[in-house]
Design a protein around this motif. Structure first.
Motif, short mmCIF file in Angstrom:
data_model
loop_
_atom_site.label_atom_id
_atom_site.label_comp_id
_atom_site.label_asym_id
_atom_site.label_seq_id
_atom_site.Cartn_x
_atom_site.Cartn_y
_atom_site.Cartn_z
N GLN A 142 0.83 -1.19 0.00
CA GLN A 142 0.00 0.00 0.00
C GLN A 142 0.88 1.25 0.00
O GLN A 142 1.93 1.28 0.62
CB GLN A 142 -0.89 0.01 1.25
N ALA A 143 0.44 2.31 -0.67
CA ALA A 143 1.16 3.59 -0.71
C ALA A 143 2.59 3.39 -1.18
O ALA A 143 3.55 3.77 -0.53
CB ALA A 143 1.13 4.26 0.66
N GLY A 144 2.72 2.82 -2.37
CA GLY A 144 4.03 2.44 -2.88
C GLY A 144 4.96 3.60 -3.18
O GLY A 144 6.17 3.39 -3.28
N ALA A 145 4.44 4.81 -3.33
CA ALA A 145 5.30 5.96 -3.63
C ALA A 145 5.78 6.67 -2.37
O ALA A 145 6.55 7.63 -2.46
CB ALA A 145 4.57 6.95 -4.52
N GLY A 146 5.36 6.20 -1.20
CA GLY A 146 5.81 6.81 0.05
C GLY A 146 7.20 6.33 0.44
O GLY A 146 7.79 5.46 -0.21
N GLY A 147 7.72 6.86 1.52
CA GLY A 147 9.06 6.50 1.96
C GLY A 147 9.20 5.01 2.24
O GLY A 147 10.10 4.34 1.73
N VAL A 148 8.30 4.46 3.07
CA VAL A 148 8.35 3.03 3.38
C VAL A 148 7.97 2.21 2.15
O VAL A 148 8.58 1.18 1.86
CB VAL A 148 7.42 2.71 4.56
N GLY A 149 6.97 2.67 1.41
CA GLY A 149 6.50 1.92 0.25
C GLY A 149 7.56 1.72 -0.81
O GLY A 149 7.69 0.63 -1.38
N THR A 150 8.34 2.77 -1.11
CA THR A 150 9.36 2.64 -2.15
C THR A 150 10.40 1.60 -1.77
O THR A 150 10.91 0.89 -2.63
CB THR A 150 10.05 4.00 -2.40
N VAL A 151 10.71 1.52 -0.49
CA VAL A 151 11.67 0.51 -0.03
C VAL A 151 11.03 -0.88 -0.01
O VAL A 151 11.64 -1.87 -0.39
CB VAL A 151 12.22 0.88 1.35
N ALA A 152 9.76 -0.94 0.43
CA ALA A 152 9.08 -2.23 0.52
C ALA A 152 8.95 -2.90 -0.84
O ALA A 152 9.10 -4.12 -0.96
CB ALA A 152 7.69 -2.05 1.15
N ILE A 153 8.67 -2.12 -1.88
CA ILE A 153 8.59 -2.69 -3.23
C ILE A 153 9.91 -3.36 -3.59
O ILE A 153 9.94 -4.49 -4.09
CB ILE A 153 8.25 -1.59 -4.26
N GLN A 154 11.00 -2.67 -3.34
CA GLN A 154 12.31 -3.19 -3.73
C GLN A 154 12.69 -4.43 -2.92
O GLN A 154 13.26 -5.39 -3.47
CB GLN A 154 13.37 -2.10 -3.55
N ILE A 155 12.38 -4.45 -1.63
CA ILE A 155 12.68 -5.62 -0.81
C ILE A 155 11.84 -6.81 -1.27
O ILE A 155 12.35 -7.93 -1.41
CB ILE A 155 12.44 -5.32 0.67
N ALA A 156 10.55 -6.59 -1.51
CA ALA A 156 9.67 -7.68 -1.94
C ALA A 156 10.15 -8.27 -3.27
O ALA A 156 10.15 -9.49 -3.46
CB ALA A 156 8.23 -7.19 -2.05
N LYS A 157 10.55 -7.41 -4.20
CA LYS A 157 11.08 -7.91 -5.48
C LYS A 157 12.38 -8.66 -5.27
O LYS A 157 12.63 -9.70 -5.89
CB LYS A 157 11.28 -6.74 -6.44
N HIS A 158 13.23 -8.17 -4.40
CA HIS A 158 14.49 -8.84 -4.09
C HIS A 158 14.24 -10.24 -3.53
O HIS A 158 15.02 -11.17 -3.79
CB HIS A 158 15.30 -8.01 -3.10
N LEU A 159 13.14 -10.39 -2.81
CA LEU A 159 12.79 -11.69 -2.22
C LEU A 159 12.09 -12.61 -3.22
O LEU A 159 11.77 -13.74 -2.89
CB LEU A 159 11.90 -11.48 -0.99
N GLY A 160 11.85 -12.12 -4.44
CA GLY A 160 11.27 -12.96 -5.48
C GLY A 160 9.77 -12.92 -5.59
O GLY A 160 9.17 -13.79 -6.24
N ALA A 161 9.14 -11.92 -5.00
CA ALA A 161 7.68 -11.84 -5.01
C ALA A 161 7.17 -11.11 -6.25
O ALA A 161 7.88 -10.34 -6.89
CB ALA A 161 7.18 -11.12 -3.76
N TYR A 162 5.90 -11.38 -6.58
CA TYR A 162 5.14 -10.58 -7.54
C TYR A 162 4.54 -9.44 -6.74
O TYR A 162 3.84 -9.67 -5.74
CB TYR A 162 4.04 -11.42 -8.20
N VAL A 163 4.78 -8.19 -7.15
CA VAL A 163 4.41 -7.05 -6.33
C VAL A 163 3.38 -6.17 -7.02
O VAL A 163 3.59 -5.70 -8.14
CB VAL A 163 5.65 -6.20 -5.98
N ALA A 164 2.26 -5.96 -6.33
CA ALA A 164 1.29 -4.94 -6.73
C ALA A 164 1.40 -3.79 -5.76
O ALA A 164 1.79 -3.98 -4.60
CB ALA A 164 -0.13 -5.51 -6.71
#
Length: 231
Positions: A152-174
């Motif tokens: 949620q809120a992918g353009a926020g401070g936490v969100g921008t990092v969370a997207i990258q971590i989730a992708k690094h872990l091999g997830a499909y990210v919405a």
């Protein structure tokens, strides 16, 4: 030294820059850091407003700030990981803030080496948001390759990092964001971007393994509808 301190709970007028604050001295397990950059997080404003008075009691005036990038200027007697002159980043956490100052002390285990390819200003934007996202996705959700994660809120401070971590872990990210930030979150690795102004994520997503929510309780309740059983 100079430090920005809360003198009373309330609005921004209660944040004051003082010029005569004593330089802290490191405890045996601490390092003294000369602060080159810090950052402002929403939690700082909430602490200033007094939102956490029931659980966090600070003696006033109190120095805020939970992000730092700087240089080690002294080390405690038990510190072996760091030496004077090391460039470091870190987050002291909500119980012991204090990075809105020219110097701050932190426990040696709260400190990491500053990436050499980042400026101090860039590096200071990372610790708290990175630790928040890591705690949620790695320590709590145990995200694995192939799972589906909504940030949620992918353009926020936490969100921008969370997207990258989730992708690094091999997830499909919405992720959810405004159309203006779609290119940004896509560049960070988001596979599915939902413009929350024109699309309801709980109507177009289903069977997700993890929802990482940075919006609040009402949205957390709504987000349960898209989780698979056991998600």
């Amino acid at each position: 030294m100079r430090a920005a301190r809360v003198i009373a709970y309330g609005g921004p007028e209660n944040l004051r820059v003082d010029d005569d604050v004593p330089v802290p001295q490191p405890a045996p397990d601490q390092v003294l850091i000369e602060v080159h950059a810090t950052s402002v997080n929403p939690v700082d404003c909430k602490i200033r407003d007094g939102a956490f008075r029931a659980v966090l009691r600070y003696p006033l005036p109190h120095t805020l700030g939970m992000d730092v990038s700087g240089v080690v200027r002294a080390v405690g007697a038990k510190v072996t990981r760091w030496k004077v002159g090391d460039e470091v980043i870190g987050s002291p956490g909500p119980k012991t803030p204090g990075t809105y100052a020219e110097f701050t002390c932190m426990r040696d285990r709260e400190v990491g080496r500053k990436p050499t390819n980042l400026s101090h200003a860039e590096a200071a934007s990372l610790p708290l948001v990175f630790l928040t996202a890591w705690q949620g996705l790695v320590d709590t959700a145990h995200v694995r390759p192939g799972q589906k994660v909504l940030v949620q809120a992918g353009a926020g401070g936490v969100g921008t990092v969370a997207i990258q971590i989730a992708k690094h872990l091999g997830a499909y990210v919405a992720t959810t964001c405004s159309a203006a930030n779609a290119a940004l979150v896509t560049s960070l690795g988001a596979d599915r971007v939902i413009d929350y102004r024109h699309e309801a994520y709980d109507e177009v997503l289903a069977d997700y393994d993890v929802v990482f929510d940075a919006l609040g309780l009402d949205e957390a309740r709504r987000a349960r509808k898209i989780l698979r059983r056991g998600g």
